[in-house]
Write an enzyme that holds these catalytic residues in place. Structure first.
Site, PDB file in Angstrom:
ATOM      1  N   GLU A  27       9.335  18.113   9.541  1.00 53.65           N
ATOM      2  CA  GLU A  27       8.809  17.095   8.506  1.00 53.65           C
ATOM      3  C   GLU A  27       9.741  16.223   7.894  1.00 53.65           C
ATOM      4  OE1 GLU A  27       5.835  16.638   7.024  1.00 53.65           O
ATOM      5  OE2 GLU A  27       6.858  15.109   5.726  1.00 53.65           O
ATOM      6  N   GLN A  28       9.432  14.959   7.420  1.00 56.50           N
ATOM      7  CA  GLN A  28      10.200  13.952   7.083  1.00 56.50           C
ATOM      8  C   GLN A  28      10.468  14.341   5.644  1.00 56.50           C
ATOM      9  OE1 GLN A  28       8.742  10.030   7.362  1.00 56.50           O
ATOM     10  NE2 GLN A  28       7.030  10.502   5.931  1.00 56.50           N
ATOM     11  N   TYR A 211     -15.704  15.772  -7.517  1.00 55.57           N
ATOM     12  CA  TYR A 211     -16.251  17.016  -6.990  1.00 55.57           C
ATOM     13  C   TYR A 211     -15.157  17.974  -7.643  1.00 55.57           C
ATOM     14  CZ  TYR A 211     -13.329  15.989  -3.157  1.00 55.57           C
ATOM     15  OH  TYR A 211     -12.208  15.736  -2.108  1.00 55.57           O
ATOM     16  N   ASP A 289      -4.639  12.191  11.925  1.00 57.10           N
ATOM     17  CA  ASP A 289      -4.670  10.647  11.526  1.00 57.10           C
ATOM     18  C   ASP A 289      -3.845   9.930  12.661  1.00 57.10           C
ATOM     19  OD1 ASP A 289      -6.182  11.256   9.507  1.00 57.10           O
ATOM     20  OD2 ASP A 289      -4.849  10.266   8.196  1.00 57.10           O
TER      21      ASP A 289
HETATM   22  C1  LIG Z   1      -9.257   9.071  -0.386  1.00 54.47           C
HETATM   23  C2  LIG Z   1      -9.419  10.058   0.887  1.00 54.47           C
HETATM   24  C3  LIG Z   1     -10.412  10.974   0.543  1.00 54.47           C
HETATM   25  C4  LIG Z   1     -10.246  11.967   1.842  1.00 54.47           C
HETATM   26  N1  LIG Z   1     -10.984  12.846   1.631  1.00 54.47           N
HETATM   27  C5  LIG Z   1     -11.215  13.832   2.776  1.00 54.47           C
HETATM   28  C6  LIG Z   1     -12.091  14.824   2.602  1.00 54.47           C
HETATM   29  O1  LIG Z   1     -12.833  15.042   1.636  1.00 54.47           O
HETATM   30  N2  LIG Z   1     -12.159  15.668   3.833  1.00 54.47           N
HETATM   31  C7  LIG Z   1     -11.619  15.506   4.878  1.00 54.47           C
HETATM   32  O2  LIG Z   1     -11.823  16.175   6.020  1.00 54.47           O
HETATM   33  N3  LIG Z   1     -10.718  14.372   4.970  1.00 54.47           N
HETATM   34  C8  LIG Z   1     -10.392  13.647   3.931  1.00 54.47           C
HETATM   35  N4  LIG Z   1      -9.606  12.462   3.903  1.00 54.47           N
HETATM   36  C9  LIG Z   1      -8.655  12.194   5.178  1.00 54.47           C
HETATM   37  C10 LIG Z   1      -7.356  13.344   5.411  1.00 54.47           C
HETATM   38  O3  LIG Z   1      -6.971  13.427   4.099  1.00 54.47           O
HETATM   39  C11 LIG Z   1      -6.667  12.866   6.512  1.00 54.47           C
HETATM   40  O4  LIG Z   1      -7.408  12.803   7.681  1.00 54.47           O
HETATM   41  C12 LIG Z   1      -5.775  14.058   6.871  1.00 54.47           C
HETATM   42  O5  LIG Z   1      -4.964  14.347   5.650  1.00 54.47           O
HETATM   43  C13 LIG Z   1      -4.767  13.717   8.143  1.00 54.47           C
HETATM   44  O6  LIG Z   1      -4.003  14.844   8.222  1.00 54.47           O
HETATM   45  P1  LIG Z   1      -2.767  14.706   9.162  1.00 54.47           P
HETATM   46  O7  LIG Z   1      -1.886  15.978   9.390  1.00 54.47           O
HETATM   47  O8  LIG Z   1      -3.057  14.064  10.612  1.00 54.47           O
HETATM   48  O9  LIG Z   1      -1.849  13.567   8.587  1.00 54.47           O
HETATM   49  P2  LIG Z   1      -1.281  13.508   7.181  1.00 54.47           P
HETATM   50  O10 LIG Z   1      -1.749  14.475   6.192  1.00 54.47           O
HETATM   51  O11 LIG Z   1      -0.865  12.234   6.738  1.00 54.47           O
HETATM   52  O12 LIG Z   1       0.353  14.217   7.522  1.00 54.47           O
HETATM   53  C14 LIG Z   1       1.332  13.730   8.191  1.00 54.47           C
HETATM   54  C15 LIG Z   1       2.650  14.213   7.903  1.00 54.47           C
HETATM   55  O13 LIG Z   1       3.728  13.864   8.565  1.00 54.47           O
HETATM   56  C16 LIG Z   1       4.814  13.529   7.932  1.00 54.47           C
HETATM   57  N5  LIG Z   1       5.371  12.378   8.550  1.00 54.47           N
HETATM   58  C17 LIG Z   1       5.220  11.072   8.818  1.00 54.47           C
HETATM   59  N6  LIG Z   1       5.778  10.496   9.823  1.00 54.47           N
HETATM   60  C18 LIG Z   1       7.088  11.385  10.119  1.00 54.47           C
HETATM   61  C19 LIG Z   1       8.172  11.296  10.913  1.00 54.47           C
HETATM   62  N7  LIG Z   1       8.414  10.023  11.437  1.00 54.47           N
HETATM   63  N8  LIG Z   1       8.868  12.364  11.055  1.00 54.47           N
HETATM   64  C20 LIG Z   1       8.345  13.630  10.539  1.00 54.47           C
HETATM   65  N9  LIG Z   1       7.398  13.771   9.836  1.00 54.47           N
HETATM   66  C21 LIG Z   1       6.680  12.682   9.445  1.00 54.47           C
HETATM   67  C22 LIG Z   1       4.190  13.005   6.633  1.00 54.47           C
HETATM   68  O14 LIG Z   1       5.313  13.217   5.781  1.00 54.47           O
HETATM   69  C23 LIG Z   1       3.254  14.096   6.364  1.00 54.47           C
HETATM   70  O15 LIG Z   1       3.626  15.144   5.870  1.00 54.47           O
HETATM   71  C24 LIG Z   1      -9.251  11.631   2.858  1.00 54.47           C
HETATM   72  C25 LIG Z   1      -8.633  10.610   2.879  1.00 54.47           C
HETATM   73  C26 LIG Z   1      -8.538   9.728   2.015  1.00 54.47           C
HETATM   74  C27 LIG Z   1      -7.709   8.507   2.124  1.00 54.47           C
END
Ligand SMILES: Cc1cc2nc3c(=O)[nH]c(=O)nc-3n(C[C@H](O)[C@H](O)[C@H](O)COP(=O)(O)OP(=O)(O)OC[C@H]3O[C@@H](n4cnc5c(N)ncnc54)[C@H](O)[C@@H]3O)c2cc1C
Length: 393
Positions: A27-28, A211, A289
């Site tokens: 994790e960064q 909510y 994402d």
């Molecule tokens: C307003 C809003 C409301 C939302 N509500 C919902 C909801 O109600 N229900 C739902 O299911 N989803 C919701 N989402 C979507 C959800 O938050 C994301 O889709 C989800 O967090 C994606 O998870 P992830 O682990 O793929 O990415 P992230 O949560 O973005 O995690 C990525 C991680 O990688 C780390 N990272 C990045 N680059 C590097 C690197 N080069 N080296 C090492 N580490 C790195 C980051 O620091 C981070 O910790 C919402 C999003 C928004 C914007």
């Protein structure tokens, strides 16, 4: 090796560790924390979290969403979202839906991962690239350190470095919408506004999702408005209450109370990215994402990332050591579903806020058509009824 300790990377790590795989998460960030905001976990995500052993924590920290309401922006007229499709007194889906603080869910995942493998999550490890051959993947960090592993999962979010190296960076397109978010301590709201129900307030040019989270101690507020003058995609850019209130003129007192009672308000521009048609190259794949960022309108970004993690672990377990085949199996199992959810979320633009909602008569017709039980079933059943624990891999 997993790059990124967000909700998706940690769900994958936990699913893999519970199946006996050795996992390291890089994790960064220098400390483990999540954005102060809510996340709605629907039946499909709850099924995975329960299977990962988190039922007790989810029930303790989350708020069970028995139903959701649609409310009209100015009069507060209320419609039930799910009562038309639920059997009386029961749940329509296999698992309940919960509303959680992201930090609480993230904390549960961190603790569960560390309980199985202390030290599995390494902080201040910003990945900048990778190399691979037939036998190994080598991951490189910005300080020059290199680590080797059998597999690399890019769970590094919207601006994924792993994705960029595999397939090029995603091109974000501005949607013309800006979102506000904030948390409201429930005791700052009048007694009659403290109901533990999730609500979508709908209006002609904006909508508000709010909510309860954290056992009902806080309300999560997200207000999305048509606006083109703020095109910054940031989770940390602050705005003022005055600016936020100005985006909701004439809105119901309950919405305006919520804005006035919120702690810091943040604003960010909403951007759309095309989903990828491939996620995998040899021993490297993507998750969450990093490969299928979506608009928040179906509340599925985190749910999809959590499902990805579980299905990935099942594929690696089923592969008998052929990791390249396992990653292709994972991609095949997940690509169509996540692409459909990305498109479904984009199709919701303009549904929660629509000119037809300007006056009460038009709103009655519009809501009765758009949230008719048949439409609700068609919109949500295929998402919520998916079973990441049993889907063929
Ligand atoms: C307003 C809003 C409301 C939302 N509500 C919902 C909801 O109600 N229900 C739902 O299911 N989803 C919701 N989402 C979507 C959800 O938050 C994301 O889709 C989800 O967090 C994606 O998870 P992830 O682990 O793929 O990415 P992230 O949560 O973005 O995690 C990525 C991680 O990688 C780390 N990272 C990045 N680059 C590097 C690197 N080069 N080296 C090492 N580490 C790195 C980051 O620091 C981070 O910790 C919402 C999003 C928004 C914007």
């Amino acid at each position: 090796m997993i790059a990124g300790a967000g909700l998706g990377g940690l769900a994958a790590a936990l699913a893999l560790l519970r199946r006996g795989f050795d996992v390291e998460v890089f994790e960064q960030a220098a400390e483990l924390k999540e954005v102060g905001a809510g996340v709605q976990i629907s039946a499909n995500g709850t099924a995975v979290l329960f299977a990962l052993g988190l039922e007790e924590g989810v029930r303790r920290w989350g708020v069970h969403a028995a139903d959701k309401e649609i409310r009209l922006w100015n009069t507060g007229q209320t419609w039930s979202l799910f009562s038309g499709i639920k059997p009386s007194g029961g749940e329509r889906y296999s698992h309940p839906m919960f509303m959680l603080h992201r930090g609480d869910l993230h904390g549960m995942l961190v603790e569960a991962v560390q309980r199985i493998k202390p030290g599995a999550i390494r902080l201040s490890r910003r990945c900048i690239g990778f190399g691979q051959d037939g036998a190994k993947v080598v991951l490189t960090f910005e300080d020059g350190e290199e680590v080797k592993g059998d597999v690399l999962v890019g769970a590094d979010g919207l601006h994924s470095v792993v994705r960029k190296q595999l397939f090029g960076a995603a091109t974000p397109h501005f949607t013309g919408q800006v979102a506000w978010r904030g948390l409201v301590p429930i005791d700052r709201l009048p007694e009659n506004e403290r109901r533990l129900v999730g609500t979508n307030w709908v209006g002609p040019k904006a909508h508000v999702t709010c909510y309860p989270v954290r056992r009902g101690e806080l309300f999560n507020f997200v207000g999305q408005v048509d606006r083109t003058d703020w095109q910054v995609e940031s989770w940390t850019a602050e705005g003022t209450k005055e600016e936020c209130l100005a985006d909701f003129p004439g809105w119901h007192l309950q919405v305006r109370n919520m804005i006035e009672s919120a702690g810091t308000l943040f604003k960010w521009g909403l951007f759309l990215r095309e989903p990828l048609s491939r996620w995998t190259e040899g021993r490297v794949t993507l998750l969450g994402d990093a490969c299928h960022a979506m608009l928040p309108y179906l509340g599925q970004g985190a749910n999809m990332a959590i499902e990805d993690g579980y299905v990935l672990a099942r594929c690696l377990e089923a592969s008998g050591g052929d990791v390249c085949a396992a990653l292709m199996r994972y991609e095949t199992a997940r690509l169509d579903r996540t692409t459909r959810v990305v498109q479904g979320s984009a199709d919701m633009t303009g549904k929660f806020h629509n000119e037809a909602l300007a006056d009460a008569a038009g709103a009655e017709r519009y809501v009765n058509a758009e949230w008719h039980p048949d439409k609700v079933r068609a919109r949500y059943d295929w998402i919520y009824q998916y079973d990441a624990l049993a889907v063929p891999v």
